[in-house]
Design an enzyme around this catalytic site. Structure first.
Site, PDB file in Angstrom:
ATOM      1  N   GLN A 273      21.259  64.210   9.575  1.00 13.53           N
ATOM      2  CA  GLN A 273      20.976  64.239   8.134  1.00 13.53           C
ATOM      3  C   GLN A 273      21.726  65.390   7.470  1.00 13.53           C
ATOM      4  O   GLN A 273      21.744  66.510   7.982  1.00 13.53           O
ATOM      5  CB  GLN A 273      19.480  64.385   7.893  1.00 13.53           C
ATOM      6  CG  GLN A 273      18.664  63.154   8.250  1.00 13.53           C
ATOM      7  CD  GLN A 273      18.701  62.082   7.168  1.00 13.53           C
ATOM      8  OE1 GLN A 273      19.434  62.174   6.192  1.00 13.53           O
ATOM      9  NE2 GLN A 273      17.898  61.050   7.355  1.00 13.53           N
ATOM     10  N   CYS A 398      16.487  54.348   2.540  1.00 12.42           N
ATOM     11  CA  CYS A 398      17.524  55.001   1.736  1.00 12.42           C
ATOM     12  C   CYS A 398      17.944  54.114   0.569  1.00 12.42           C
ATOM     13  O   CYS A 398      18.863  54.468  -0.172  1.00 12.42           O
ATOM     14  CB  CYS A 398      18.737  55.362   2.594  1.00 12.42           C
ATOM     15  SG  CYS A 398      19.531  53.937   3.390  1.00 12.42           S
TER      16      CYS A 398
END
Length: 443
Positions: A273, A398
């Site tokens: 990430q 997402c």
């Protein structure tokens, strides 16, 4: 309405990518850079059957949350679409973006929580991916102009870490000193925020070139936090950034970072990430929504390199992570061993195929966590999850639109949405992640 026509309008909201929406006699025009409740003169640039696009010429009324972009190349770059909005307005836009799809696509009467934002929304990225070129004999580095392969020249970026910008500036100096920038395609720079370690990946057209060793030596002397310099050979003619061949020029083939006390090895090709501060927030919410007591079996579908799996393993009885990318599974197993976690295992399999096989064999889990790609879960995966009937289901997304689509399906099959929690992983852009808590409603 025709192209090049001048109109006056009032912005009444936003599209999913942050454009202002202006309706002229009920016909919607999408206007880049215009904010809610603003009014002004527009010129129509494109007309479709049911909508169009326009360019803002002059504002008559200005939203009080409008700000001047901090980045000098904000209009050309396109990497950050919301630099004209205050951070407060960005969070409000993202909450409404999620609320809209929950109501319109999921058709659920659920109040979306306020977006969990950042205290300091600048310099949050731990990875920089920077194209390199030579134009009229001059070295250029930066980011591509919107919808083109032209590099907008810059030596820093306001959302990359300060250390990444320092490495970029040093590399530009070395390019100018040694005149070999033409060999390079991209620079990939990774910065581990907790340990401070830095990896620099040279993505090049040929393995051997003049002054290679001198450049490595000067780079690591200038920035001692660099623990890894990797050469990646890419001779492809397409837009794929990383090639298959790698050579370690300095240090190790990885750097190490930490999240919530867990250590992770990060290689050139590892997925990790890009916002470590908000990753802790995102995964912390996922862990909270799992409501683990200590003896549960948890399945983590689309587990990647196992970051969420290892968060969960600290509280669960057993965690099984499923991921189709072999390299990611190898990284996940290595990271689990690095942290001494013996209650987590990783299986290399398509998520849908694994979930279907487990449901057909009568296997079940107490909790299922899904973190799918942007396209969301396919029907086989959703059906298999329902067949396993976990008491709790946590969906990390997402893409709000595909999330809403999947929530609609799951609600129709017996799950109840309890909380929709957006998390701002990418300030100054229109992207937003969500964590959703669901429970099995049919008893």
């Amino acid at each position: 309405m025709k192209k090049n026509e001048h109109v006056f309008g009032v912005c009444s909201g936003y599209t999913s990518d942050g454009h202002g929406v202006v309706k002229i006699d009920g016909f919607p025009l999408f206007v880049k850079g215009m904010m809610n409740k603003e009014s002004g003169e527009l010129v129509v640039t494109l007309v479709k059957k049911s909508y169009g696009f326009a360019r803002l010429l002059k504002l008559d009324k200005v939203n009080e949350e409008r700000v001047s972009p901090a980045c000098p190349i904000a209009k050309q770059c396109g990497g950050c679409q919301l630099q004209h909005m205050s951070y407060k307005e960005q969070l409000a836009f993202k909450k409404q973006k999620v609320q809209d799809v929950i109501e319109r696509i999921a058709k659920l009467d659920v109040q979306v929580e306020d977006v969990l934002g950042m205290t300091q929304p600048d310099h949050y990225r731990n990875k920089g991916q920077i194209p390199v070129g030579v134009v009229k004999g001059q070295v250029v580095t930066g980011f591509y102009r919107i919808n083109s392969n032209t590099i907008i020249d810059t030596d820093s970026c306001g959302i990359q870490s300060v250390k990444i910008n320092a490495v970029l500036q040093t590399m530009r100096s070395l390019f100018k000193k040694y005149g070999n920038a033409g060999v390079f395609r991209h620079l990939l720079i990774k910065h581990a925020f907790v340990t401070g370690e830095v990896m620099v990946v040279w993505i090049v057209r040929q393995k051997k070139f003049a002054h290679r060793e001198e450049m490595v030596q000067e780079l690591v002397q200038t920035i001692p936090e660099i623990k890894s310099v990797v050469l990646n050979l890419n001779t492809r003619e397409d837009n794929v950034i990383l090639g298959k061949q790698e050579e370690v020029l300095y240090g190790e083939s990885f750097i190490t970072d930490e999240i919530n006390g867990l250590k992770f090895h990060i290689s050139a090709k590892s997925f990790y990430q890009v916002n470590p501060v908000q990753t802790k927030v995102l995964y912390g919410k996922a862990l909270e929504f799992c409501d683990l007591k200590g003896n549960e079996t948890v399945i983590d579908l689309y587990c990647g390199v196992g970051t969420i799996s290892m968060f969960l393993a600290q509280k669960a009885g057993k965690v099984i992570g499923i991921e189709i990318v072999e390299q990611a599974v190898r990284d996940a197993r290595e990271n689990a061993a690095l942290n001494g976690l013996n209650n987590v295992e990783f299986v290399c399999s398509d998520a849908a195929a694994y979930a279907k096989k487990m449901s057909e064999q009568g296997g079940r889990a107490d909790v299922v966590v899904v973190d799918p790609p942007r396209k969301g879960c396919d029907q086989v995966t959703l059906d298999s999850i329902v067949q396993m009937a976990p008491e709790r289901l946590v969906y990390v997304s997402c893409d709000p639109a595909t999330l809403a689509r999947d929530l609609r399906i799951l609600e129709g099959k017996g799950y109840r949405v309890e909380v929709v929690q957006p998390v701002d992983m990418f300030p100054w852009t229109h992207h937003v992640e969500c964590v959703v808590s669901m429970s099995w409603a049919e008893k």
